[in-house]
Design a protein around this motif. Structure first.
Motif, PDB file in Angstrom:
ATOM      1  N   HIS A   1       0.705  -1.160   0.195  1.00 46.95           N
ATOM      2  CA  HIS A   1       0.132  -0.031  -0.134  1.00 46.95           C
ATOM      3  C   HIS A   1       0.887   1.189  -0.081  1.00 46.95           C
ATOM      4  O   HIS A   1       0.554   2.228  -0.595  1.00 46.95           O
TER       5      HIS A   1
ATOM      6  N   ARG B   1      -8.473  -3.871   3.831  1.00 47.90           N
ATOM      7  CA  ARG B   1      -8.839  -2.736   4.555  1.00 47.90           C
ATOM      8  C   ARG B   1      -8.575  -3.054   6.120  1.00 47.90           C
ATOM      9  O   ARG B   1      -7.935  -2.396   6.845  1.00 47.90           O
TER      10      ARG B   1
ATOM     11  N   LEU C   1      -4.842  -3.428   6.931  1.00 48.01           N
ATOM     12  CA  LEU C   1      -4.066  -2.037   6.794  1.00 48.01           C
ATOM     13  C   LEU C   1      -4.489  -1.391   8.188  1.00 48.01           C
ATOM     14  O   LEU C   1      -3.671  -0.702   8.814  1.00 48.01           O
ATOM     15  N   ASP C   2      -5.947  -1.435   8.758  1.00 47.33           N
ATOM     16  CA  ASP C   2      -5.982  -1.012   9.969  1.00 47.33           C
ATOM     17  C   ASP C   2      -5.255  -1.580  11.077  1.00 47.33           C
ATOM     18  O   ASP C   2      -4.836  -1.048  12.000  1.00 47.33           O
TER      19      ASP C   2
ATOM     20  N   SER D   1      -3.096  -0.705  -5.176  1.00 46.35           N
ATOM     21  CA  SER D   1      -4.576  -0.608  -4.686  1.00 46.35           C
ATOM     22  C   SER D   1      -4.880  -1.421  -3.886  1.00 46.35           C
ATOM     23  O   SER D   1      -4.304  -2.666  -3.840  1.00 46.35           O
ATOM     24  N   LEU D   2      -6.243  -1.146  -3.315  1.00 47.57           N
ATOM     25  CA  LEU D   2      -6.577  -2.359  -2.519  1.00 47.57           C
ATOM     26  C   LEU D   2      -6.994  -3.473  -3.262  1.00 47.57           C
ATOM     27  O   LEU D   2      -6.963  -4.745  -2.989  1.00 47.57           O
TER      28      LEU D   2
ATOM     29  N   GLN E   1      -2.461   4.484   7.504  1.00 49.75           N
ATOM     30  CA  GLN E   1      -3.342   5.223   6.953  1.00 49.75           C
ATOM     31  C   GLN E   1      -3.586   4.949   5.544  1.00 49.75           C
ATOM     32  O   GLN E   1      -2.709   5.121   4.713  1.00 49.75           O
ATOM     33  N   ARG E   2      -4.993   4.726   5.309  1.00 52.14           N
ATOM     34  CA  ARG E   2      -5.371   4.364   3.954  1.00 52.14           C
ATOM     35  C   ARG E   2      -5.568   5.939   2.953  1.00 52.14           C
ATOM     36  O   ARG E   2      -5.757   6.819   3.819  1.00 52.14           O
ATOM     37  N   ARG E   3      -5.081   5.717   2.109  1.00 54.16           N
ATOM     38  CA  ARG E   3      -5.089   6.912   0.990  1.00 54.16           C
ATOM     39  C   ARG E   3      -6.720   7.077   0.631  1.00 54.16           C
ATOM     40  O   ARG E   3      -7.706   6.209   0.718  1.00 54.16           O
TER      41      ARG E   3
END
Length: 85
Positions: A39, A60, A63-64, A44-45, A69-71
């Motif tokens: 990421h 998601r 990543l959490d 991309s996801l 921190q997601r874009r």
């Protein structure tokens, strides 16, 4: 003439068959590291989900869990894209 579709990525060998409820701690750590690094390098996801044989929702959550921190959604604004060049 329709717009050509995007090629679907094949899952990486290290992640095939590991999308289970009972992952080993080593499998989970490898997934979190791969997803966080991917990421941050701009994947991309959707790409990460295809490469790890998981859903975008699972990515998601990973990543959490990794504290990344997601874009925001979509491509960067045109002014931001120009300043990168």
């Amino acid at each position: 003439m329709p717009y050509p579709g995007r090629p679907v990525l094949e899952p990486l060998p290290q992640f095939r068959g590991t999308a289970t409820v009972r992952q080993t701690p080593e499998q989970r750590a490898a997934l979190l590291e791969f997803v966080a690094r991917g990421h941050q390098t701009g994947r991309s996801l959707r790409e990460l989900a295809e490469l790890t044989d998981r859903t975008q929702t699972a990515i998601r959550r990973a990543l959490d869990e990794a504290g990344v921190q997601r874009r925001g959604r979509g491509a960067p604004a045109a002014s931001a894209a120009r300043s990168v060049r």
